[in-house]
Enzyme design. Sequence first.
Site, short mmCIF file in Angstrom:
data_model
loop_
_atom_site.label_atom_id
_atom_site.label_comp_id
_atom_site.label_asym_id
_atom_site.label_seq_id
_atom_site.Cartn_x
_atom_site.Cartn_y
_atom_site.Cartn_z
CG ASP A 13 -1.70 -1.28 1.40
OD1 ASP A 13 -2.42 -1.70 0.35
OD2 ASP A 13 -1.87 -1.89 2.38
CE LYS A 16 3.22 -2.48 -4.42
NZ LYS A 16 2.87 -2.24 -3.04
N GLY A 40 -3.63 -4.66 -4.53
CA GLY A 40 -4.71 -3.52 -5.28
C GLY A 40 -3.86 -2.32 -5.50
CG HIS A 41 -1.50 -1.17 -7.97
ND1 HIS A 41 -0.83 -1.21 -6.87
CD2 HIS A 41 -0.80 -1.94 -9.00
CE1 HIS A 41 0.23 -1.99 -7.03
NE2 HIS A 41 0.28 -2.52 -8.25
NE ARG A 143 6.46 -32.44 -6.53
CZ ARG A 143 7.01 -32.30 -5.20
NH1 ARG A 143 7.38 -31.12 -5.11
NH2 ARG A 143 7.08 -33.17 -4.36
CD GLN A 224 0.99 -9.15 -2.43
OE1 GLN A 224 1.75 -9.48 -3.36
NE2 GLN A 224 -0.44 -9.46 -2.75
NE ARG A 305 -8.25 -6.54 5.87
CZ ARG A 305 -7.34 -7.32 5.92
NH1 ARG A 305 -7.45 -8.11 7.30
NH2 ARG A 305 -6.61 -7.71 5.02
#
Length: 433
Positions: A13, A16, A40-41, A143, A224, A305
């Site tokens: 956050d 970026k 998220g951006h 796997r 992140q 949040r």
Amino acid sequence: MGSIAVLGLQWGDEGKGKVVDLLAEKAQHIVRAQGGNNAGHTILVGSREFRFNLIPSGILYPDTNCYIGGGTVIDPASLLAEMEGLRGHKIDFEQRLFLSAYAHIVLPYHRLLDKLSEERKGAQAIGTTGRGIGPCYVDKVRRSGIRIAELIEPELLLKRLEAVLPSKNEELEKIYGSPALVLEDVYRELEAHGQRLKPFVAPVEEMLARAHAAKESILFEGAQGALLDITFGTYPFVTSSCTLSGGICAGAGFGPSRIEHVLGVAKAYTTRVGNGPFPTELGPEDLAKFPNHTESREIGTTTGRKRRIGWLDIPILQATGRWNGADSMAFMKLDILDGLEEIKICIGYLLHGKQMHSFPTTIEALSQVTPIYETHPGWKCSTRACKIYQDLPQQAKKYLKRVEQLLNIPIALVSVGPEREKTLWMDHFFNEK
């Protein structure tokens, strides 16, 4: 520069999305290489706000190609919804958005297991987004995952589901007391998603190699932040992928020697979402001096949040700058500090009365440290009208210089608002003059 990686240096956050959006105007190729729709951006373009979870935000530029690399995990339904959102805004991404066949997919049982596991942990819950990202990465490592390559081939998809679903249903029923999933229903839903996504699947790794050989500009978009890295972050309160510059290379199938610049992104203070230790977290008295969460834009894009807020933490940035090999830094949201009488910078930690010389490895140690603060006078005026660095108030420039001195990392740009034009450039990229 031909290739730049943009990475978060805190708990995510950091801003970026705005940095990538600014650099994307000059980039020919934008790459997302790890994580999933738990990231998220938010991008503000005029009066329009765009929210991205999987698709690189550079998709807003019509001449830019965007890629979702093999190191990501893709929830097909979420990605398709994001694509529909772009269509609703009249953003054309046909022949500009490409998916790696190597990327694993988030399946319905991943989301279920994520939520049920968090509920079972109670007070020890990590605070995940519940999007199924962790369970998907677990299956990848053991796997038993399913990739885009299988999703788009109906026979292979059915074969993989028949092999794995019985054990997932046993886990759902016997451990969590949750109803089993029906193979036919899961297959039908995923097969439809796969056919809609198939036209976007491409040899991403080869395309990026050709772009680099042609000396075209490539921008790698981290998701992140460094403190959420699965290895070096504040474990276990971390995400499930490598969020460092090395993870960008591994997730994109792009050799590390090919990345020419690492741009670390940090806020002018510190935030985090979810549980875990936070040494510089503000108490109620100091938090009341900050703008509220809505005004400071500190409500999560993905989760909704409110973010926890604290003073700038230099030991964190020293560690994360080192892990990423940061060449320069983007310093974000300076304007949020505009109204403060005093601003603190954490310059070190005490643990049991002794100064620490390395960043704590365990959350137990990090939760017990006492921050060592420097106190700086605030500038008590708005920075949002500043057009160039020289326009900043003197105390704001002193604050930035002190941060550079403590980190030994030059600040390349400063953000003083969410809009594109609220950016002060000290360095230029992609041969911009």
